[in-house]
Motif scaffolding. Structure first.
Motif, PDB file in Angstrom:
ATOM      1  N   HIS A  97      -5.785  -0.812   1.727  1.00  0.00           N
ATOM      2  CA  HIS A  97      -5.066  -0.811   3.014  1.00  0.00           C
ATOM      3  C   HIS A  97      -3.656  -0.266   2.841  1.00  0.00           C
ATOM      4  CE1 HIS A  97      -7.726  -2.683   5.776  1.00  0.00           C
ATOM      5  NE2 HIS A  97      -6.765  -2.958   6.614  1.00  0.00           N
ATOM      6  N   ILE A  98      -2.985  -0.770   1.819  1.00  0.00           N
ATOM      7  CA  ILE A  98      -1.589  -0.370   1.598  1.00  0.00           C
ATOM      8  C   ILE A  98      -1.503   1.132   1.346  1.00  0.00           C
ATOM      9  CG2 ILE A  98       0.357  -0.591  -0.021  1.00  0.00           C
ATOM     10  CD1 ILE A  98      -0.520  -3.591  -0.310  1.00  0.00           C
ATOM     11  N   TRP A  99      -2.416   1.620   0.512  1.00  0.00           N
ATOM     12  CA  TRP A  99      -2.399   3.058   0.219  1.00  0.00           C
ATOM     13  C   TRP A  99      -2.704   3.876   1.461  1.00  0.00           C
ATOM     14  CZ3 TRP A  99      -0.691   6.197  -3.463  1.00  0.00           C
ATOM     15  CH2 TRP A  99      -0.284   5.606  -4.660  1.00  0.00           C
ATOM     16  N   ARG A 100      -3.606   3.387   2.266  1.00  0.00           N
ATOM     17  CA  ARG A 100      -3.918   4.112   3.515  1.00  0.00           C
ATOM     18  C   ARG A 100      -2.701   4.138   4.440  1.00  0.00           C
ATOM     19  NH1 ARG A 100      -9.900   2.188   4.720  1.00  0.00           N
ATOM     20  NH2 ARG A 100     -10.996   3.756   3.500  1.00  0.00           N
ATOM     21  N   PHE A 101      -2.059   2.994   4.534  1.00  0.00           N
ATOM     22  CA  PHE A 101      -0.875   2.921   5.398  1.00  0.00           C
ATOM     23  C   PHE A 101       0.248   3.797   4.838  1.00  0.00           C
ATOM     24  CE2 PHE A 101      -1.081  -0.231   8.882  1.00  0.00           C
ATOM     25  CZ  PHE A 101      -2.419  -0.585   8.754  1.00  0.00           C
ATOM     26  N   PHE A 102       0.356   3.799   3.512  1.00  0.00           N
ATOM     27  CA  PHE A 102       1.391   4.636   2.890  1.00  0.00           C
ATOM     28  C   PHE A 102       1.135   6.105   3.200  1.00  0.00           C
ATOM     29  CE2 PHE A 102       2.814   7.202  -0.742  1.00  0.00           C
ATOM     30  CZ  PHE A 102       4.175   6.942  -0.684  1.00  0.00           C
ATOM     31  N   ARG A 103      -0.114   6.520   3.110  1.00  0.00           N
ATOM     32  CA  ARG A 103      -0.459   7.925   3.390  1.00  0.00           C
ATOM     33  C   ARG A 103      -0.197   8.288   4.850  1.00  0.00           C
ATOM     34  NH1 ARG A 103       0.047   9.914  -1.296  1.00  0.00           N
ATOM     35  NH2 ARG A 103      -1.623   9.711  -2.788  1.00  0.00           N
ATOM     36  N   ASN A 104      -0.207   7.277   5.699  1.00  0.00           N
ATOM     37  CA  ASN A 104       0.048   7.551   7.119  1.00  0.00           C
ATOM     38  C   ASN A 104       1.532   7.651   7.455  1.00  0.00           C
ATOM     39  OD1 ASN A 104      -2.625   7.690   7.808  1.00  0.00           O
ATOM     40  ND2 ASN A 104      -2.802   5.521   8.262  1.00  0.00           N
ATOM     41  N   LEU A 105       2.370   7.299   6.503  1.00  0.00           N
ATOM     42  CA  LEU A 105       3.819   7.419   6.754  1.00  0.00           C
ATOM     43  C   LEU A 105       4.190   8.895   6.835  1.00  0.00           C
ATOM     44  CD1 LEU A 105       5.364   4.895   4.176  1.00  0.00           C
ATOM     45  CD2 LEU A 105       5.196   4.578   6.635  1.00  0.00           C
TER      46      LEU A 105
END
Lengths: 177, 174
Positions: free
Chosen positions: A118-126
């Protein structure tokens, strides 16, 4: 004799810097570029520049900041290039299926795998800027002022980007609270 | 200050920012302290996760090339060939007279007409040259690359320009 000593010093300095910073620069490039192979290529570029730079500067130079800036610019250049955009479409996706880490850290034990994904996905969405700011501040540990200097922004602007990035990334941790 | 601190101010405090009033509130308010501590923990977790390599995609299973089963493949091919050949054979059996007749005619055509056409060494009608070729003025005109100039017929005007097409049509009887 003198020349040989200088060459030896340069080589020694390069090797020292290479061993000290390789893992850090690789991590930075991996964070700023989605594709691991692409990141690896950029790391090579960065260290080639370092090799050239060691001829002009000595050990007292601020190599850590310099390497970070060079890596940042190299990643930006790579992102800007047209073929990178094409490649990016095929970049490695963050999957729900995780490979088991050979050496689980205490952090890994605490954070559930789903959360990591989840965190990596959210990071990629930044946004790119938010990613840069967040990584430099929280992953690298530079101060807001240093980040502002590296990115040629005002500290206020850095704080604004940081706060937005933090707010967005905390949503990935929603299940913990 | 009675109102709880908003997220931005809590975060600002974590960055050594915020006002002295905010800091005092944080010390006094248990709810804000808990939120602040949660924020700090979250930032540690986020940084920790991003320091590790990203969760990678499971390597895709290599796609195996489809295995060809040779024995059934050869059997099917043989059966198809036999069927095709058998159909021809049956058709031949069904109408023997007509086909042999056709074959004889075809063979006669192949043996007589084609060699004559292909390997002819003499003119087919040696005595008869095309009428156009015997006309000297036309031949000369062809060699000169111009129009044939024939003497005007006495019935026509003296300054007539011989028109090759009209003459041609006349000769052909139109």
């Amino acid at each position: 004799m003198e020349d040989r000593k200088i060459v030896s010093d340069e080589q020694h300095l390069f090797e020292e810097l290479y061993h000290a910073h390789y893992a850090r620069i690789e991590r930075l490039c991996r964070l700023w570029l989605k594709d691991p192979d692409e990141a690896e290529e950029v790391v090579q570029e960065v260290f080639l520049k370092l090799f050239q730079a060691t001829k002009a500067q000595d050990v007292s130079f601020a190599w850590k900041a310099w390497l970070t800036r060079v890596a940042l610019n190299a990643c930006r250049d790579r992102r800007r290039s047209g073929w990178w955009k094409l490649w990016r479409e095929k970049s490695v996706e963050i999957e729900d299926v995780c490979l088991p880490s050979p050496n689980p850290t205490p952090e890994e034990n605490t954070v559930r795998r789903e959360e990591r994904v989840h965190i990596w996905r959210f990071f990629r969405n930044l946004s790119v800027r938010q990613q840069e700011v967040f990584v430099l501040r929280y992953v690298e540990g530079w101060s807001v002022e240093e980040v502002a200097q590296m990115l040629e922004l005002t500290p206020g602007s850095v704080k604004q980007h940081l706060f937005r990035a933090v707010q967005h990334l905390r949503k990935a941790l929603g299940g913990r609270r | 200050m009675n109102r709880h601190l908003p997220d931005e101010q809590l975060w600002s405090l974590s960055e050594s920012g915020g006002t002295s009033e905010d800091r005092r509130h944080l010390e006094e308010c248990a709810a804000c302290t808990a939120r602040y501590q949660q924020l700090v923990r979250d930032l540690e977790v986020l940084a920790g996760v991003l320091q590790e390599p990203p969760p990678v995609q499971a390597p895709p299973q290599p796609r195996r090339a489809p295995r060809i089963r040779w024995v059934p493949a050869v059997a099917v091919m043989t059966a198809t060939l036999l069927l095709a050949w058998g159909q021809d054979w049956l058709r031949e059996l069904a109408s023997p007279g007509s086909t042999t007749g056709i074959h004889h005619e075809e063979i006669a055509f192949l043996t007589k007409e084609i060699p004559l056409a292909l390997f002819a060494t003499a003119e087919p009608n040696p005595g008869r040259l095309p009428a156009r070729a015997t006309n000297f003025s036309y031949l000369q005109a062809a060699l000169d690359g111009g129009w044939p100039k024939e003497p005007c017929e006495p019935s026509r005007a003296s300054d007539c320009e011989p028109d090759p097409f009209s003459r041609l049509l006349e000769e052909l009887g139109h």
